[in-house]
Design an enzyme around this catalytic site. Structure first.
Site, mmCIF file in Angstrom:
data_model
loop_
_atom_site.group_PDB
_atom_site.id
_atom_site.type_symbol
_atom_site.label_atom_id
_atom_site.label_comp_id
_atom_site.label_asym_id
_atom_site.label_seq_id
_atom_site.Cartn_x
_atom_site.Cartn_y
_atom_site.Cartn_z
ATOM 1 N N GLY A 167 0.857 -1.184 0.000
ATOM 2 C CA GLY A 167 0.000 0.000 0.000
ATOM 3 C C GLY A 167 0.897 1.239 0.000
ATOM 4 O O GLY A 167 2.116 1.149 -0.217
ATOM 5 N N ALA A 218 2.154 3.120 2.300
ATOM 6 C CA ALA A 218 3.266 3.210 3.253
ATOM 7 C C ALA A 218 4.410 2.284 2.839
ATOM 8 O O ALA A 218 5.585 2.677 2.874
ATOM 9 C CB ALA A 218 2.775 2.877 4.662
ATOM 10 N N GLY A 271 -11.494 9.767 -1.257
ATOM 11 C CA GLY A 271 -11.603 11.188 -0.921
ATOM 12 C C GLY A 271 -10.370 12.006 -1.232
ATOM 13 O O GLY A 271 -10.397 12.918 -2.057
ATOM 14 N N GLU A 321 -13.551 17.934 3.863
ATOM 15 C CA GLU A 321 -14.262 16.748 4.348
ATOM 16 C C GLU A 321 -14.635 17.007 5.797
ATOM 17 O O GLU A 321 -14.223 18.004 6.393
ATOM 18 C CB GLU A 321 -13.389 15.498 4.197
ATOM 19 N N ASP A 371 -3.635 -10.284 9.912
ATOM 20 C CA ASP A 371 -2.765 -11.444 10.221
ATOM 21 C C ASP A 371 -1.533 -11.031 11.032
ATOM 22 O O ASP A 371 -1.149 -11.693 11.989
ATOM 23 C CB ASP A 371 -2.212 -12.122 8.955
ATOM 24 N N HIS A 407 -17.140 3.964 8.587
ATOM 25 C CA HIS A 407 -17.454 5.042 7.642
ATOM 26 C C HIS A 407 -18.973 5.151 7.541
ATOM 27 O O HIS A 407 -19.652 4.133 7.389
ATOM 28 C CB HIS A 407 -16.844 4.723 6.273
ATOM 29 N N ARG A 417 -16.612 11.721 11.862
ATOM 30 C CA ARG A 417 -17.100 10.470 11.295
ATOM 31 C C ARG A 417 -17.788 9.563 12.321
ATOM 32 O O ARG A 417 -18.813 8.955 12.039
ATOM 33 C CB ARG A 417 -15.900 9.734 10.708
ATOM 34 N N HIS A 426 -14.233 0.702 8.352
ATOM 35 C CA HIS A 426 -13.408 1.385 7.350
ATOM 36 C C HIS A 426 -11.927 1.416 7.713
ATOM 37 O O HIS A 426 -11.077 1.170 6.853
ATOM 38 C CB HIS A 426 -13.936 2.811 7.200
ATOM 39 N N ARG A 481 -10.113 8.961 13.526
ATOM 40 C CA ARG A 481 -9.229 9.558 12.517
ATOM 41 C C ARG A 481 -9.927 10.678 11.747
ATOM 42 O O ARG A 481 -11.063 10.502 11.273
ATOM 43 C CB ARG A 481 -8.777 8.478 11.534
HETATM 44 C C1 SIN Z 1 -13.525 8.857 1.933
HETATM 45 O O1 SIN Z 1 -13.296 9.156 0.781
HETATM 46 O O2 SIN Z 1 -14.570 9.147 2.518
HETATM 47 C C2 SIN Z 1 -12.486 8.131 2.709
HETATM 48 C C3 SIN Z 1 -11.417 9.045 3.037
HETATM 49 C C4 SIN Z 1 -10.734 8.587 4.277
HETATM 50 O O3 SIN Z 1 -10.992 7.477 4.752
HETATM 51 O O4 SIN Z 1 -9.967 9.369 4.827
#
Ligand code: SIN
Length: 485
Positions: free
Chosen positions: A11, A13, A45, A110, A200, A221, A268, A328, A364
């Site tokens: 991914g 990172a 996002g 956001e 895992d 989410h 969130r 999420h 987060r």
């Molecule tokens: C989203 O697009 O809502 C996810 C973005 C995120 O998880 O920071």
């Protein structure tokens, strides 16, 4: 053969760590399936970049407020102060973010951000674009379909890992190991994660006594279309609400105003709980409505959501979509310091969602995670280069590394499904003490069954999440305990 670095996961990172390691080092990057089977690929996002120096204190404040101040303030400062240089470095190397009509970077908003500071790419495919870019930039060998089933770890030193690749056991030795294997999505019934993400490695950490932190902090989410039959459910990006999408009940009533002054743009965890509570109280289905959008704007700003939803029968922005919260992101993980070095370890690092840097606290802030992956993977690599730690292979060559594990057994499927339902019902958005205790006992009983290695590790991870949830007595952020009436 001994590698300078073993990186587990491809991914954002893991790939950014690989990008930062000089080309002359011997590096092995492994992933469970294909490189794009990771959560980064599906991130929609965007990614945070503080807009300027003046925005840094505000970004720090927003991150701490969303995280209910359970965050590690120093880690949050590190994240924010490095955000401009980290993102600018990607741009200078060729990553393209969307621009506005004036040709400037297009910053969007956001939930729980006090200003527009989120960059996006190809509208709503930020993760995919960042991932493809990093994959192209990776100067080191990537080996696919390699499942890590054990870490070779003794007295704070990780000397490599035991993998299964092509159905065969393989021992890899390395001076430095960087874990970047992602969160825990597949232990929940409804989730937005790649199907390879199943916790895992966190399970291996439980086995080895490698510390995990804040494991109860699971983010749900609020706006996910869960009515498909795929394991990974369809995310409807928070950026939709940032641009004006509304949450409503069957009759079009926008009930979020009854829960938080910021309505759709509340943190969130608040929005997820409001949806959970309102639908339970009223029995109403909940929808995401796009009535504020013109078709042209919607198609341009959210081309992938438009296309994906059309394929399953929705004509956006004219039709509303039924939504539910879904698992999420895992805020907790392997406990690391400000250089992403694992606590009590000499040469083991964890970066991205698998790590707990303390940046996210109890919830987060949206779009901080791609940034965290970039910033902390760079710091991790810089630290390894500074410390130049080397293992002495003679100390380990005669160790018994030839254990044989059976990955899967025939009983696994039913238990896996049982676990997913259990975690969703008992360790979800709203928790009750007795239900957590029941879940813990259920997981212990699953662990007594004759099961494969991967399920065993998944269960250890689940057990550590539940144990942390039981130990955290007070509701805070994503960990919400409902008291008995
Ligand atoms: C989203 O697009 O809502 C996810 C973005 C995120 O998880 O920071």
């Amino acid at each position: 053969m001994i590698y300078d670095y073993l990186i587990i996961g491809t991914g954002i990172a893991g790939l950014n760590a690989a990008r930062m390691i000089p080309k002359d080092k011997k590096v092995l990057v492994v992933c469970k399936k294909t490189p794009w089977e990771c959560n980064t690929f599906w991130a929609q996002g965007g990614v945070v970049r503080a807009k300027n120096d003046e925005d840094i204190p505000l970004h720090i404040k927003d991150t701490l407020t969303a995280g209910v101040f359970l965050n590690d303030t120093k880690a949050v400062e590190t994240l924010s102060k490095n955000s401009m240089s980290a993102i600018d470095d990607l741009i200078e190397n060729g990553l393209v973010f969307d621009k506005n009509a004036k040709g400037e970077l297009a910053f969007t908003k956001e939930a729980a951000h006090s200003t527009n500071r989120i960059l996006h790419a190809d509208g709503d495919a930020t993760g995919r674009e960042m991932h493809m870019f990093l994959l192209q930039q990776c100067p080191h060998e990537i080996v696919i379909e390699s499942i890590v089933i054990d870490l070779l770890y003794e007295d704070g030193i990780c000397y490599g890992a035991h993998l299964i690749a092509d159905g065969k056991d393989k021992i890899v030795y390395a001076h430095n190991t960087i874990i970047a294997s992602g969160g825990v999505g597949s232990i929940y019934r409804y989730h937005t994660n790649s199907t390879t993400i199943a916790g895992d490695i966190q399970g291996i950490c439980v086995e080895k006594g490698i510390p995990l932190k804040d494991m109860e902090m699971m983010q749900f989410h609020p706006t996910v279309f869960v009515e498909n039959d795929k394991a990974r459910k369809q995310l409807l990006s928070e950026a939709l609400r940032g641009e004006g999408a509304l949450i409503e009940d069957e009759d079009g009533y926008q009930f979020l105003k009854d829960y938080h002054a910021d309505k759709e743009l509340a943190p969130r965890d608040v929005v997820s709980r409001a949806i959970f509570d309102y639908s339970k109280k009223t029995g109403s289905k909940i929808y995401l409505s796009f009535k504020n959008f013109s078709k042209d704007f919607f198609k341009k700003r959210f081309p992938n959501i438009y296309k994906n939803l059309k394929e399953i029968g929705f004509e956006l922005p004219f039709e509303r979509v039924p939504i539910s919260p879904a698992f999420h992101y895992s805020m907790g993980g392997i406990e690391v310091d400000l250089n992403s070095k694992v606590k009590n370890s000499k040469n083991l690092y964890a970066v991205g969602e698998v790590a707990c840097t303390g940046v996210h606290g109890a919830n987060r802030l949206a779009s901080n995670s791609l940034l965290e992956g970039i910033v902390f993977s760079k710091l991790a690599v810089e630290n390894t280069l500074k410390e130049n730690f080397e293992i002495n292979l003679d100390d380990y060559k005669n160790q018994n590394n030839e254990k044989h594990f059976i990955l899967q057994k025939s009983t696994d499927k039913a238990i896996k499904n049982g676990l997913r339902n259990l975690m969703w019902t008992n360790v979800g958005i709203v928790r009750e003490r007795q239900e957590l205790i029941d879940a813990y006992e259920e997981v212990e009983s699953y662990l007594l069954e004759d099961i494969g290695r991967l399920l065993f590790l998944r269960l250890l991870t689940a057990k550590s999440i539940i144990k942390s949830a039981i130990n955290r007595k007070q509701s805070i952020g994503a960990h919400f305990i409902k008291e008995k009436q």
